[in-house]
Design a protein around this motif. Structure first.
Motif, PDB file in Angstrom:
ATOM      1  N   LEU A   1      43.723  39.400  44.965  1.00  0.00           N
ATOM      2  CA  LEU A   1      45.037  39.817  45.459  1.00  0.00           C
ATOM      3  C   LEU A   1      45.954  40.257  44.333  1.00  0.00           C
ATOM      4  CD1 LEU A   1      45.761  36.934  47.992  1.00  0.00           C
ATOM      5  CD2 LEU A   1      45.029  39.271  48.514  1.00  0.00           C
ATOM      6  N   GLY A   2      45.850  39.601  43.201  1.00  0.00           N
ATOM      7  CA  GLY A   2      46.716  39.893  42.068  1.00  0.00           C
ATOM      8  C   GLY A   2      46.636  38.769  41.067  1.00  0.00           C
ATOM      9  N   THR A   3      47.274  38.985  39.943  1.00  0.00           N
ATOM     10  CA  THR A   3      47.226  38.003  38.864  1.00  0.00           C
ATOM     11  C   THR A   3      48.631  37.676  38.409  1.00  0.00           C
ATOM     12  OG1 THR A   3      45.068  38.818  38.146  1.00  0.00           O
ATOM     13  CG2 THR A   3      46.347  37.561  36.526  1.00  0.00           C
ATOM     14  N   PHE A   4      48.921  36.380  38.346  1.00  0.00           N
ATOM     15  CA  PHE A   4      50.179  35.918  37.766  1.00  0.00           C
ATOM     16  C   PHE A   4      49.960  35.825  36.263  1.00  0.00           C
ATOM     17  CE2 PHE A   4      51.494  33.206  41.730  1.00  0.00           C
ATOM     18  CZ  PHE A   4      51.591  34.355  42.479  1.00  0.00           C
ATOM     19  N   GLY A   5      50.675  36.658  35.497  1.00  0.00           N
ATOM     20  CA  GLY A   5      50.500  36.702  34.047  1.00  0.00           C
ATOM     21  C   GLY A   5      51.188  35.540  33.351  1.00  0.00           C
ATOM     22  N   GLU A   6      50.447  34.877  32.500  1.00  0.00           N
ATOM     23  CA  GLU A   6      50.966  33.797  31.647  1.00  0.00           C
ATOM     24  C   GLU A   6      51.818  32.808  32.444  1.00  0.00           C
ATOM     25  OE1 GLU A   6      52.764  35.522  28.152  1.00  0.00           O
ATOM     26  OE2 GLU A   6      50.822  36.249  27.447  1.00  0.00           O
ATOM     27  N   VAL A   7      51.301  32.360  33.567  1.00  0.00           N
ATOM     28  CA  VAL A   7      52.052  31.495  34.479  1.00  0.00           C
ATOM     29  C   VAL A   7      51.990  30.020  34.081  1.00  0.00           C
ATOM     30  CG1 VAL A   7      50.161  31.214  36.134  1.00  0.00           C
ATOM     31  CG2 VAL A   7      52.523  31.117  36.927  1.00  0.00           C
ATOM     32  N   GLY A   8      51.006  29.629  33.279  1.00  0.00           N
ATOM     33  CA  GLY A   8      50.891  28.237  32.861  1.00  0.00           C
ATOM     34  C   GLY A   8      50.707  28.132  31.357  1.00  0.00           C
ATOM     35  N   ARG A   9      51.162  26.995  30.797  1.00  0.00           N
ATOM     36  CA  ARG A   9      50.976  26.777  29.357  1.00  0.00           C
ATOM     37  C   ARG A   9      50.219  25.465  29.163  1.00  0.00           C
ATOM     38  NH1 ARG A   9      56.203  26.883  26.400  1.00  0.00           N
ATOM     39  NH2 ARG A   9      56.371  24.736  27.081  1.00  0.00           N
ATOM     40  N   LYS A  10      49.116  25.588  28.438  1.00  0.00           N
ATOM     41  CA  LYS A  10      48.275  24.432  28.146  1.00  0.00           C
ATOM     42  C   LYS A  10      47.538  24.717  26.841  1.00  0.00           C
ATOM     43  CE  LYS A  10      44.926  21.381  30.406  1.00  0.00           C
ATOM     44  NZ  LYS A  10      44.185  21.110  31.647  1.00  0.00           N
ATOM     45  N   PHE A  11      47.328  23.687  26.045  1.00  0.00           N
ATOM     46  CA  PHE A  11      46.638  23.810  24.753  1.00  0.00           C
ATOM     47  C   PHE A  11      47.327  24.816  23.831  1.00  0.00           C
ATOM     48  CE2 PHE A  11      42.767  22.878  27.557  1.00  0.00           C
ATOM     49  CZ  PHE A  11      42.897  21.507  27.385  1.00  0.00           C
ATOM     50  N   GLY A  12      48.661  24.880  23.913  1.00  0.00           N
ATOM     51  CA  GLY A  12      49.420  25.726  23.003  1.00  0.00           C
ATOM     52  C   GLY A  12      49.368  27.209  23.302  1.00  0.00           C
ATOM     53  N   ARG A  13      48.917  27.586  24.481  1.00  0.00           N
ATOM     54  CA  ARG A  13      48.911  29.010  24.839  1.00  0.00           C
ATOM     55  C   ARG A  13      49.219  29.179  26.314  1.00  0.00           C
ATOM     56  NH1 ARG A  13      43.052  31.743  25.833  1.00  0.00           N
ATOM     57  NH2 ARG A  13      44.346  32.975  27.196  1.00  0.00           N
ATOM     58  N   HIS A  14      49.549  30.404  26.698  1.00  0.00           N
ATOM     59  CA  HIS A  14      49.832  30.748  28.089  1.00  0.00           C
ATOM     60  C   HIS A  14      48.563  31.299  28.740  1.00  0.00           C
ATOM     61  CE1 HIS A  14      53.931  30.644  26.459  1.00  0.00           C
ATOM     62  NE2 HIS A  14      54.227  30.220  27.668  1.00  0.00           N
ATOM     63  N   TRP A  15      48.422  30.993  30.043  1.00  0.00           N
ATOM     64  CA  TRP A  15      47.235  31.385  30.792  1.00  0.00           C
ATOM     65  C   TRP A  15      47.619  32.171  32.035  1.00  0.00           C
ATOM     66  CZ3 TRP A  15      42.533  30.105  28.733  1.00  0.00           C
ATOM     67  CH2 TRP A  15      42.537  29.131  27.726  1.00  0.00           C
ATOM     68  N   ASP A  16      46.793  33.168  32.368  1.00  0.00           N
ATOM     69  CA  ASP A  16      46.935  33.929  33.602  1.00  0.00           C
ATOM     70  C   ASP A  16      46.176  33.210  34.717  1.00  0.00           C
ATOM     71  OD1 ASP A  16      48.137  35.854  31.996  1.00  0.00           O
ATOM     72  OD2 ASP A  16      46.433  37.248  32.088  1.00  0.00           O
ATOM     73  N   VAL A  17      46.648  33.372  35.951  1.00  0.00           N
ATOM     74  CA  VAL A  17      45.934  32.870  37.122  1.00  0.00           C
ATOM     75  C   VAL A  17      45.763  34.027  38.097  1.00  0.00           C
ATOM     76  CG1 VAL A  17      45.956  31.284  39.087  1.00  0.00           C
ATOM     77  CG2 VAL A  17      46.783  30.505  36.848  1.00  0.00           C
ATOM     78  N   ALA A  18      44.503  34.330  38.409  1.00  0.00           N
ATOM     79  CA  ALA A  18      44.177  35.360  39.391  1.00  0.00           C
ATOM     80  C   ALA A  18      44.074  34.694  40.763  1.00  0.00           C
ATOM     81  CB  ALA A  18      42.867  36.049  39.029  1.00  0.00           C
ATOM     82  N   TRP A  19      44.644  35.341  41.774  1.00  0.00           N
ATOM     83  CA  TRP A  19      44.634  34.798  43.130  1.00  0.00           C
ATOM     84  C   TRP A  19      43.703  35.604  44.015  1.00  0.00           C
ATOM     85  CZ3 TRP A  19      46.229  30.269  44.820  1.00  0.00           C
ATOM     86  CH2 TRP A  19      47.030  29.527  43.954  1.00  0.00           C
ATOM     87  N   TYR A  20      42.935  34.869  44.816  1.00  0.00           N
ATOM     88  CA  TYR A  20      41.916  35.445  45.686  1.00  0.00           C
ATOM     89  C   TYR A  20      42.136  34.961  47.107  1.00  0.00           C
ATOM     90  CZ  TYR A  20      39.575  36.868  41.444  1.00  0.00           C
ATOM     91  OH  TYR A  20      39.294  37.466  40.247  1.00  0.00           O
ATOM     92  N   GLN A  21      41.723  35.785  48.067  1.00  0.00           N
ATOM     93  CA  GLN A  21      41.880  35.465  49.494  1.00  0.00           C
ATOM     94  C   GLN A  21      40.571  35.710  50.226  1.00  0.00           C
ATOM     95  OE1 GLN A  21      45.320  37.041  51.726  1.00  0.00           O
ATOM     96  NE2 GLN A  21      43.825  37.998  53.087  1.00  0.00           N
ATOM     97  N   LYS A  22      40.270  34.812  51.141  1.00  0.00           N
ATOM     98  CA  LYS A  22      39.123  34.952  52.045  1.00  0.00           C
ATOM     99  C   LYS A  22      39.653  34.882  53.472  1.00  0.00           C
ATOM    100  CE  LYS A  22      34.842  32.565  53.441  1.00  0.00           C
ATOM    101  NZ  LYS A  22      33.950  33.711  53.474  1.00  0.00           N
ATOM    102  N   ASP A  23      39.300  35.872  54.290  1.00  0.00           N
ATOM    103  CA  ASP A  23      39.685  35.873  55.696  1.00  0.00           C
ATOM    104  C   ASP A  23      38.703  35.002  56.464  1.00  0.00           C
ATOM    105  OD1 ASP A  23      41.600  37.689  54.890  1.00  0.00           O
ATOM    106  OD2 ASP A  23      40.469  39.443  55.568  1.00  0.00           O
ATOM    107  N   LEU A  24      39.225  34.053  57.226  1.00  0.00           N
ATOM    108  CA  LEU A  24      38.382  33.137  57.983  1.00  0.00           C
ATOM    109  C   LEU A  24      38.396  33.434  59.474  1.00  0.00           C
ATOM    110  CD1 LEU A  24      39.234  29.852  56.069  1.00  0.00           C
ATOM    111  CD2 LEU A  24      37.248  31.341  55.792  1.00  0.00           C
ATOM    112  N   GLY A  25      39.385  34.157  59.936  1.00  0.00           N
ATOM    113  CA  GLY A  25      39.362  34.666  61.288  1.00  0.00           C
ATOM    114  C   GLY A  25      39.967  33.818  62.378  1.00  0.00           C
ATOM    115  N   ALA A  26      40.211  32.544  62.158  1.00  0.00           N
ATOM    116  CA  ALA A  26      40.802  31.713  63.219  1.00  0.00           C
ATOM    117  C   ALA A  26      42.263  32.103  63.402  1.00  0.00           C
ATOM    118  CB  ALA A  26      40.708  30.233  62.874  1.00  0.00           C
ATOM    119  N   GLY A  27      42.762  31.798  64.592  1.00  0.00           N
ATOM    120  CA  GLY A  27      44.176  31.930  64.930  1.00  0.00           C
ATOM    121  C   GLY A  27      44.842  33.020  64.249  1.00  0.00           C
TER     122      GLY A  27
END
Length: 175
Positions: free
Chosen positions: A149-175
């Motif tokens: 879906l997209g990537t949050f750039g440098e959204v978290g900081r751990k071990f002295g550096r910033h990290w990106d988090v990529a977000w993914y979606q799966k359609d399951l079809g209910a409701g």
């Protein structure tokens, strides 16, 4: 059975698994940026998390164990995507594996079981946030039909550096 011939059982997680699950998760807390928790948990601190995943319903905890040794090889969860009520048909999923269980098909077994269980629930979408880089997790999620879906750039900081988090979606079809 996973490719190396190990018999693996996938079942709901129980309180008897709490110590092993906590130790497994704490490896990722202290050694990796895969989770943004910064401080290891005690089993007592981790117990509410375990209890928030009943054997039925949309929020599950499935555990993979070696059938010979009964050792926990990993786990998969589905939990609330966001706390507000209108988000209820959406879940966030994750898989955590013991370091020596990666690349052996255990994650695939866990996600197979998790999505089979979720097919019986009123769940419309599954989301996964993957700290980058993590090609193994990206491949696993793509195999199960997640799309980027997209990537949050440098959204978290751990071990002295910033990290990106990529977000993914799966359609399951209910409701």
């Amino acid at each position: 059975m996973v490719p190396n011939g190990t018999e693996v059982q996938v079942r709901p997680g129980t309180e008897a698994d709490l110590d092993a699950l906590t130790a497994l998760y704490n490896h990722y807390v202290t050694e990796t940026a895969i989770t943004f928790d910064l401080t290891p948990f005690t089993p007592l601190e981790r117990r509410p998390w375990l209890l928030s995943h009943p054997e039925d319903g949309p929020h599950r905890l499935l555990v993979a164990t070696d059938t010979d040794s009964r050792r926990v090889l990993g786990y998969a969860t589905s939990g609330p995507h966001r706390p507000k009520a209108a988000y209820a048909p959406s879940v966030e999923t994750s898989v955590y594996l013991a370091p020596d269980a990666t690349g052996r098909g255990v994650g695939t077994l866990l996600y197979d079981a998790l999505f089979a269980a979720l097919a019986e629930e009123d769940v419309h979408r599954a989301f996964a946030g993957i700290t980058q880089p993590n090609e193994a997790s990206v491949r696993l999620h793509a195999r199960f039909g997640f799309r980027h879906l997209g990537t949050f750039g440098e959204v978290g900081r751990k071990f002295g550096r910033h990290w990106d988090v990529a977000w993914y979606q799966k359609d399951l079809g209910a409701g």
